[in-house]
Design a protein around this motif. Structure first.
Motif, PDB file in Angstrom:
ATOM      1  N   SER A  63       8.034   6.920   2.615  1.00  0.00           N
ATOM      2  CA  SER A  63       8.796   8.123   2.250  1.00  0.00           C
ATOM      3  C   SER A  63       7.871   9.305   2.001  1.00  0.00           C
ATOM      4  O   SER A  63       8.319  10.439   1.952  1.00  0.00           O
ATOM      5  N   ALA A  64       6.599   9.033   1.796  1.00  0.00           N
ATOM      6  CA  ALA A  64       5.662  10.105   1.456  1.00  0.00           C
ATOM      7  C   ALA A  64       4.561  10.287   2.501  1.00  0.00           C
ATOM      8  O   ALA A  64       3.677  11.116   2.312  1.00  0.00           O
ATOM      9  N   ASN A  65       4.603   9.552   3.597  1.00  0.00           N
ATOM     10  CA  ASN A  65       3.485   9.708   4.549  1.00  0.00           C
ATOM     11  C   ASN A  65       3.910  10.045   5.980  1.00  0.00           C
ATOM     12  O   ASN A  65       3.112   9.886   6.913  1.00  0.00           O
ATOM     13  N   ASN A  66       5.128  10.524   6.146  1.00  0.00           N
ATOM     14  CA  ASN A  66       5.632  10.930   7.478  1.00  0.00           C
ATOM     15  C   ASN A  66       5.858   9.752   8.415  1.00  0.00           C
ATOM     16  O   ASN A  66       6.014   9.950   9.614  1.00  0.00           O
ATOM     17  N   LEU A  67       5.863   8.531   7.908  1.00  0.00           N
ATOM     18  CA  LEU A  67       5.918   7.391   8.818  1.00  0.00           C
ATOM     19  C   LEU A  67       7.143   6.510   8.573  1.00  0.00           C
ATOM     20  O   LEU A  67       7.120   5.319   8.840  1.00  0.00           O
ATOM     21  N   ILE A 142      -1.258   5.643  -4.145  1.00  0.00           N
ATOM     22  CA  ILE A 142      -1.051   7.094  -3.997  1.00  0.00           C
ATOM     23  C   ILE A 142      -2.114   7.652  -3.048  1.00  0.00           C
ATOM     24  O   ILE A 142      -1.812   8.450  -2.160  1.00  0.00           O
ATOM     25  N   VAL A 143      -3.343   7.210  -3.220  1.00  0.00           N
ATOM     26  CA  VAL A 143      -4.421   7.740  -2.377  1.00  0.00           C
ATOM     27  C   VAL A 143      -4.319   7.185  -0.957  1.00  0.00           C
ATOM     28  O   VAL A 143      -4.514   7.923   0.018  1.00  0.00           O
ATOM     29  N   ASN A 144      -4.001   5.911  -0.795  1.00  0.00           N
ATOM     30  CA  ASN A 144      -3.925   5.415   0.592  1.00  0.00           C
ATOM     31  C   ASN A 144      -2.720   6.006   1.329  1.00  0.00           C
ATOM     32  O   ASN A 144      -2.759   6.188   2.541  1.00  0.00           O
ATOM     33  N   THR A 145      -1.674   6.355   0.580  1.00  0.00           N
ATOM     34  CA  THR A 145      -0.543   7.064   1.200  1.00  0.00           C
ATOM     35  C   THR A 145      -0.984   8.430   1.707  1.00  0.00           C
ATOM     36  O   THR A 145      -0.640   8.837   2.821  1.00  0.00           O
ATOM     37  N   LEU A 148      -3.002   7.978   4.907  1.00  0.00           N
ATOM     38  CA  LEU A 148      -2.153   7.735   6.083  1.00  0.00           C
ATOM     39  C   LEU A 148      -1.437   9.019   6.518  1.00  0.00           C
ATOM     40  O   LEU A 148      -1.332   9.313   7.715  1.00  0.00           O
ATOM     41  N   ARG A 149      -0.957   9.778   5.522  1.00  0.00           N
ATOM     42  CA  ARG A 149      -0.294  11.041   5.857  1.00  0.00           C
ATOM     43  C   ARG A 149      -1.278  11.983   6.543  1.00  0.00           C
ATOM     44  O   ARG A 149      -0.959  12.638   7.539  1.00  0.00           O
ATOM     45  N   ASP A 150      -2.499  12.047   6.025  1.00  0.00           N
ATOM     46  CA  ASP A 150      -3.507  12.924   6.635  1.00  0.00           C
ATOM     47  C   ASP A 150      -3.781  12.502   8.083  1.00  0.00           C
ATOM     48  O   ASP A 150      -3.885  13.350   8.971  1.00  0.00           O
ATOM     49  N   TYR A 151      -3.895  11.202   8.336  1.00  0.00           N
ATOM     50  CA  TYR A 151      -4.058  10.754   9.727  1.00  0.00           C
ATOM     51  C   TYR A 151      -2.872  11.190  10.584  1.00  0.00           C
ATOM     52  O   TYR A 151      -3.041  11.591  11.733  1.00  0.00           O
ATOM     53  N   VAL A 188       0.604  -0.110  10.138  1.00  0.00           N
ATOM     54  CA  VAL A 188       0.136   1.277  10.235  1.00  0.00           C
ATOM     55  C   VAL A 188      -1.399   1.296  10.383  1.00  0.00           C
ATOM     56  O   VAL A 188      -1.949   2.019  11.220  1.00  0.00           O
ATOM     57  N   LEU A 189      -2.076   0.472   9.588  1.00  0.00           N
ATOM     58  CA  LEU A 189      -3.547   0.420   9.694  1.00  0.00           C
ATOM     59  C   LEU A 189      -3.971  -0.049  11.086  1.00  0.00           C
ATOM     60  O   LEU A 189      -4.936   0.473  11.670  1.00  0.00           O
ATOM     61  N   MET A 190      -3.246  -1.020  11.638  1.00  0.00           N
ATOM     62  CA  MET A 190      -3.567  -1.491  12.992  1.00  0.00           C
ATOM     63  C   MET A 190      -3.398  -0.367  14.011  1.00  0.00           C
ATOM     64  O   MET A 190      -4.201  -0.235  14.948  1.00  0.00           O
ATOM     65  N   CYS A 191      -2.360   0.442  13.835  1.00  0.00           N
ATOM     66  CA  CYS A 191      -2.140   1.575  14.763  1.00  0.00           C
ATOM     67  C   CYS A 191      -3.261   2.609  14.632  1.00  0.00           C
ATOM     68  O   CYS A 191      -3.751   3.131  15.645  1.00  0.00           O
ATOM     69  N   ILE A 192      -3.659   2.910  13.408  1.00  0.00           N
ATOM     70  CA  ILE A 192      -4.739   3.891  13.214  1.00  0.00           C
ATOM     71  C   ILE A 192      -6.032   3.364  13.857  1.00  0.00           C
ATOM     72  O   ILE A 192      -6.702   4.076  14.618  1.00  0.00           O
ATOM     73  N   ALA A 193      -6.340   2.092  13.574  1.00  0.00           N
ATOM     74  CA  ALA A 193      -7.559   1.508  14.163  1.00  0.00           C
ATOM     75  C   ALA A 193      -7.495   1.573  15.685  1.00  0.00           C
ATOM     76  O   ALA A 193      -8.487   1.891  16.355  1.00  0.00           O
TER      77      ALA A 193
END
Ligand code: CTP
Ligand code: MG
Length: 341
Positions: A63-67, A142-145, A148-151, A188-193
């Protein structure tokens, strides 16, 4: 070259890509759903601030990271209490008190899990039926959200790929950490990687750039480069479409990822092995069959919930998806078919 394991998708590339973009559009949450989450947040915040006026209430997760995708009425929230001691029982006690407060406020569906690894109260907002997971001082989340949002701001292909992968994982029932598969956070982490490893890369590695967001939480360094406006268009040299990326994602997880030896990470683009993390043997229930490193809490293997059986199920699902994309000229209906035992 018939010997090539995975030459490419059977579908016409443009047709597949168009169908995937249409799916992504359909998966966007409707305004009413987003509004329901906002109302749920306001309700929770009002109850908590009446008891802890100095505290802050945060929304984290999709809800907080655009995903976030549609029809997923789950919202993650955390109460930030400045002076809570780090003692093990402290969070559990707050969780129990929060549970009482919501019951007194007339919320009927309140479930307390004070003994969980992360103590949590689960509740359902009465007006909107939004399901809320409420934790205490979950500052890493909060920070990892935010990470992810920044990515997600850097290249729109991340959110598109995440939508398709999350939808696939939910349909195929491989998206439930409690049942021994992977959380959405892992996907999500797999997609970023995956996007960090395209050639040329579509996403940078924000933790490897000069840090602009400086933060330490407990023993974990959470520094990274968060000036992402300046990184928009970073991946412009890579012209791969959503169709290309969905194909390469599944093909990688089905046939190329070395499950036995390598660790998935977004912290660095240098390969990380299970051996160097000492994630090679089973300790208690932690088996490290599929290893996914949390970007900040480096001792946390997010894949530790997988056992032999679920690892095999997941691998078969990746192979099924990649095989359909390779062989079926119109793969999406089967790819996203609900799993039936
Ligand atoms: N989280 C975490 N550690 C985990 C699992 C989750 O820190 N082992 C935090 C992350 O901040 C993550 C959030 O909890 O963003 C929500 O996790 P999850 O529900 O798995 O991801 P979402 O992106 O919210 O997925 P969905 O849209 O399916 O709810
Ligand atoms: Mg969530």
């Amino acid at each position: 070259g018939g010997a090539i394991l995975a030459a490419g998708p059977a579908a016409d590339a443009a047709t597949l890509n168009t169908a995937l973009h249409q799916l992504v559009d359909e998966l966007k949450p409707m305004p009413a759903e987003v509004e329901g989450r906002t109302q749920a947040f306001e309700l929770v915040q009002a109850v908590l601030l009446a008891r802890w006026p100095e505290a802050k209430v945060h929304v984290f997760g999709s809800s907080a990271n655009n995903l976030s995708i549609c029809n997923n009425n789950d919202v993650d929230m955390t109460l930030e209490l400045q002076h809570l001691p780090d003692a093990p029982g402290a969070k559990a006690a707050v969780v129990e008190e929060m549970g009482r407060l919501f019951m007194q406020a007339g919320v009927k569906d309140v479930l307390l899990l004070p003994k969980a690894r992360v103590p949590v109260v689960k509740l359902v907002a009465p007006t909107t039926n939004t399901r809320i997971d409420l934790t205490v001082n979950n500052l890493l989340a909060i920070v990892n959200t935010k990470l992810l949002r920044d990515y997600s701001v850097i290249d729109p292909r991340l959110a598109q790929l995440v939508f398709v992968v999350k939808h696939w994982a939910k349909r195929r029932q491989v998206n439930d950490a409690y049942r021994g598969t992977l959380s959405s956070y892992c996907y999500v982490l797999m997609c970023i990687a995956h996007l960090q490893h395209r050639s040329p890369p579509i996403l940078p590695c924000l933790q490897a750039l000069p840090p602009t967001h400086i933060r330490t939480i407990g023993r974990w360094n959470c520094d990274y480069h968060d000036q992402v406006e300046g990184l928009r268009g970073y991946g412009a040299g890579n012209t791969e479409t959503l169709g290309d990326l969905v194909w390469s994602f599944f093909e990688f997880w089905a046939w190329r990822h070395d499950f036995n030896n390598s660790v998935v990470t977004i912290r660095t683009t240098t390969p990380v092995s299970k051996a160097e993390k000492e994630w090679t043997k089973r300790v208690g229930n932690e088996r490290h069959l599929v290893s996914i490193e949390d970007p900040f809490e480096l001792s946390h293997d997010l894949g530790r919930t997988m056992d032999r059986q679920t690892t095999s199920v997941l691998h078969k699902e990746f192979e099924r998806a990649a095989g359909l994309l390779r062989d079926d000229p119109e793969p999406l209906p089967k790819l996203l078919e609900p799993y039936r035992a």
